[in-house]
Design a protein around this motif. Structure first.
Motif, PDB file in Angstrom:
ATOM      1  N   SER A  21      24.020  29.197  31.253  1.00  0.00           N
ATOM      2  CA  SER A  21      25.366  28.762  31.611  1.00  0.00           C
ATOM      3  C   SER A  21      25.642  29.029  33.084  1.00  0.00           C
ATOM      4  N   LYS A  22      25.221  30.212  33.561  1.00  0.00           N
ATOM      5  CA  LYS A  22      25.416  30.563  34.971  1.00  0.00           C
ATOM      6  C   LYS A  22      24.660  29.594  35.879  1.00  0.00           C
ATOM      7  N   GLN A  23      23.458  29.189  35.465  1.00  0.00           N
ATOM      8  CA  GLN A  23      22.685  28.233  36.267  1.00  0.00           C
ATOM      9  C   GLN A  23      23.387  26.881  36.329  1.00  0.00           C
ATOM     10  N   VAL A  24      24.011  26.485  35.222  1.00  0.00           N
ATOM     11  CA  VAL A  24      24.760  25.226  35.206  1.00  0.00           C
ATOM     12  C   VAL A  24      25.949  25.318  36.157  1.00  0.00           C
ATOM     13  N   VAL A  59      25.987  24.824  25.889  1.00  0.00           N
ATOM     14  CA  VAL A  59      25.763  25.527  27.164  1.00  0.00           C
ATOM     15  C   VAL A  59      26.592  24.888  28.261  1.00  0.00           C
ATOM     16  N   LEU A  60      26.616  23.556  28.301  1.00  0.00           N
ATOM     17  CA  LEU A  60      27.395  22.850  29.317  1.00  0.00           C
ATOM     18  C   LEU A  60      28.879  23.180  29.175  1.00  0.00           C
ATOM     19  N   ARG A  61      29.384  23.155  27.947  1.00  0.00           N
ATOM     20  CA  ARG A  61      30.807  23.405  27.740  1.00  0.00           C
ATOM     21  C   ARG A  61      31.185  24.841  28.107  1.00  0.00           C
ATOM     22  N   GLU A  62      30.276  25.765  27.882  1.00  0.00           N
ATOM     23  CA  GLU A  62      30.508  27.152  28.280  1.00  0.00           C
ATOM     24  C   GLU A  62      30.625  27.253  29.798  1.00  0.00           C
ATOM     25  N   ALA A  63      29.757  26.532  30.499  1.00  0.00           N
ATOM     26  CA  ALA A  63      29.790  26.537  31.960  1.00  0.00           C
ATOM     27  C   ALA A  63      31.069  25.873  32.474  1.00  0.00           C
ATOM     28  N   LEU A  64      31.462  24.765  31.843  1.00  0.00           N
ATOM     29  CA  LEU A  64      32.679  24.069  32.268  1.00  0.00           C
ATOM     30  C   LEU A  64      33.917  24.931  32.030  1.00  0.00           C
ATOM     31  N   SER A  65      33.915  25.693  30.943  1.00  0.00           N
ATOM     32  CA  SER A  65      35.045  26.593  30.679  1.00  0.00           C
ATOM     33  C   SER A  65      35.142  27.662  31.755  1.00  0.00           C
ATOM     34  N   SER A  66      33.988  28.182  32.179  1.00  0.00           N
ATOM     35  CA  SER A  66      33.981  29.188  33.251  1.00  0.00           C
ATOM     36  C   SER A  66      34.514  28.594  34.546  1.00  0.00           C
ATOM     37  N   LEU A  67      34.080  27.377  34.865  1.00  0.00           N
ATOM     38  CA  LEU A  67      34.528  26.716  36.093  1.00  0.00           C
ATOM     39  C   LEU A  67      36.027  26.430  36.048  1.00  0.00           C
ATOM     40  N   GLU A  68      36.523  26.083  34.856  1.00  0.00           N
ATOM     41  CA  GLU A  68      37.952  25.811  34.715  1.00  0.00           C
ATOM     42  C   GLU A  68      38.757  27.096  34.885  1.00  0.00           C
ATOM     43  N   SER A  99      33.396  35.974  37.880  1.00  0.00           N
ATOM     44  CA  SER A  99      32.946  35.544  36.562  1.00  0.00           C
ATOM     45  C   SER A  99      31.968  36.522  35.954  1.00  0.00           C
ATOM     46  N   ALA A 100      31.389  37.398  36.747  1.00  0.00           N
ATOM     47  CA  ALA A 100      30.422  38.357  36.224  1.00  0.00           C
ATOM     48  C   ALA A 100      31.094  39.540  35.535  1.00  0.00           C
ATOM     49  N   GLY A 101      32.426  39.618  35.589  1.00  0.00           N
ATOM     50  CA  GLY A 101      33.138  40.696  34.925  1.00  0.00           C
ATOM     51  C   GLY A 101      33.070  42.024  35.654  1.00  0.00           C
ATOM     52  N   ASP A 102      32.840  41.986  36.940  1.00  0.00           N
ATOM     53  CA  ASP A 102      32.764  43.203  37.743  1.00  0.00           C
ATOM     54  C   ASP A 102      34.179  43.578  38.178  1.00  0.00           C
ATOM     55  N   ILE A 103      34.819  44.466  37.420  1.00  0.00           N
ATOM     56  CA  ILE A 103      36.224  44.796  37.677  1.00  0.00           C
ATOM     57  C   ILE A 103      36.454  45.404  39.048  1.00  0.00           C
ATOM     58  N   PRO A 104      35.617  46.341  39.521  1.00  0.00           N
ATOM     59  CA  PRO A 104      35.830  46.853  40.885  1.00  0.00           C
ATOM     60  C   PRO A 104      35.772  45.743  41.930  1.00  0.00           C
ATOM     61  N   ASP A 172      45.273  31.224  42.863  1.00  0.00           N
ATOM     62  CA  ASP A 172      45.526  31.189  41.424  1.00  0.00           C
ATOM     63  C   ASP A 172      44.342  31.688  40.601  1.00  0.00           C
ATOM     64  N   PRO A 173      43.092  31.251  40.904  1.00  0.00           N
ATOM     65  CA  PRO A 173      41.955  31.781  40.137  1.00  0.00           C
ATOM     66  C   PRO A 173      41.837  33.299  40.250  1.00  0.00           C
ATOM     67  N   LEU A 174      42.092  33.830  41.435  1.00  0.00           N
ATOM     68  CA  LEU A 174      41.958  35.269  41.628  1.00  0.00           C
ATOM     69  C   LEU A 174      43.027  36.025  40.848  1.00  0.00           C
ATOM     70  N   LEU A 175      44.265  35.532  40.877  1.00  0.00           N
ATOM     71  CA  LEU A 175      45.337  36.192  40.133  1.00  0.00           C
ATOM     72  C   LEU A 175      45.088  36.110  38.636  1.00  0.00           C
ATOM     73  N   SER A 176      44.552  34.971  38.170  1.00  0.00           N
ATOM     74  CA  SER A 176      44.252  34.825  36.748  1.00  0.00           C
ATOM     75  C   SER A 176      43.164  35.799  36.320  1.00  0.00           C
ATOM     76  N   MET A 177      42.127  35.914  37.158  1.00  0.00           N
ATOM     77  CA  MET A 177      41.054  36.850  36.850  1.00  0.00           C
ATOM     78  C   MET A 177      41.579  38.290  36.871  1.00  0.00           C
ATOM     79  N   PHE A 178      42.497  38.571  37.794  1.00  0.00           N
ATOM     80  CA  PHE A 178      43.018  39.928  37.907  1.00  0.00           C
ATOM     81  C   PHE A 178      43.834  40.320  36.687  1.00  0.00           C
ATOM     82  N   ASP A 179      44.468  39.322  36.047  1.00  0.00           N
ATOM     83  CA  ASP A 179      45.218  39.613  34.830  1.00  0.00           C
ATOM     84  C   ASP A 179      44.336  40.288  33.788  1.00  0.00           C
ATOM     85  N   GLU A 180      43.052  39.921  33.776  1.00  0.00           N
ATOM     86  CA  GLU A 180      42.130  40.538  32.823  1.00  0.00           C
ATOM     87  C   GLU A 180      41.971  42.031  33.104  1.00  0.00           C
ATOM     88  N   THR A 181      42.005  42.405  34.378  1.00  0.00           N
ATOM     89  CA  THR A 181      41.850  43.828  34.697  1.00  0.00           C
ATOM     90  C   THR A 181      43.078  44.623  34.262  1.00  0.00           C
TER      91      THR A 181
END
Length: 238
Positions: A21-24, A59-68, A99-104, A172-181
């Motif tokens: 998925s990451k390669q896609v 696999v493609l749909r997983e990659a597209l979800s990550s990109l979205e 996307s790698a889930g590296d919270i720091p 917006d992507p950064l703030l959305s990702m930060f919500d997870e933290t």
């Protein structure tokens, strides 16, 4: 996994679906960085992409979800998939790190971006944007239970008031990702009064058009959140 070939023992790691998925993701982003496609352009269909990339539809749909999630693409019902219009010049390495889930790394990326944006906002923010921030503070003051959406909109308003189109694609992507933290911090561990005061300090600095004070106030706020998140992560590891 060990396999014997020609009387030799070969050791190979199993290819994981996550790796595929990451390669896609990388290949689709390459369409942008190589200028084969531009922000706002439509991507090939799912059938075309699976044929081009030699991957399965899941696999493609997983990659597209990550990109979205990262804000790089937008999927429109019955129209197809498009690259987002607001993509800065090089936000891709930041988004992929998130996307790698590296919270720091998420924390550091947000601090790096927002500290710069708030200083520019102090110079450019309009009276209407200041009024919007003040209204958000009033709402936050009366919302002691769950004020995450208000908090995000407060930071989003500041970021966009910096009026920098190159950086807007990352906000917006950064703030959305930060919500997870923030999910690392239980509601009972969040100090509403302290958070409200920190936001108030940021607002006052912006209202006075003082970039250094705005930077300092934002740093104290984001660092306070970072310390809480990291403390919770360390507790979970024990």
């Amino acid at each position: 996994m060990d396999v014997e070939v020609n009387n030799k023992q070969l050791k190979m790691k199993t290819v994981k679906r996550q790796t595929m998925s990451k390669q896609v993701v990388d290949q689709i982003i390459e369409l942008l960085t190589s200028r084969q496609l531009n922000p706002g352009d439509k991507l090939p269909t799912e059938n075309e992409l699976t044929d081009l990339l030699f991957v399965s539809r899941p696999v493609l749909r997983e990659a597209l979800s990550s990109l979205e999630t990262m804000g790089i693409i937008q999927r429109k019902t019955r129209e197809g998939t498009y690259f987002a219009n607001k993509i800065g010049s090089k936000p891709f390495s930041i988004m992929l790190a998130l996307s790698a889930g590296d919270i720091p790394a998420v924390m550091e990326a947000r601090m790096a971006l927002e500290l710069g944006l708030v200083t520019m906002a102090a110079e450019k923010i309009t009276d209407n944007q200041l009024a919007a921030l003040e209204a958000l503070l009033q709402t936050m003051s009366s919302s002691k239970e769950d004020y995450l959406d208000i908090d995000r909109e407060f930071h989003r308003t500041i970021a966009y008031s910096a009026n920098n189109p190159i950086l807007e694609g990352s906000i917006d992507p950064l703030l959305s990702m930060f919500d997870e933290t923030l999910n690392q911090i239980a509601l009972t561990d969040r100090d509403h009064a302290v958070t409200l005061q920190e936001h108030q300090n940021i607002f006052e600095a912006l209202k006075k058009r003082e970039p250094i004070a705005a930077y300092t106030s934002m740093y104290h706020h984001l660092n306070h959140v970072r310390e809480k998140v990291m403390k919770k992560l360390n507790e979970n590891r024990i």
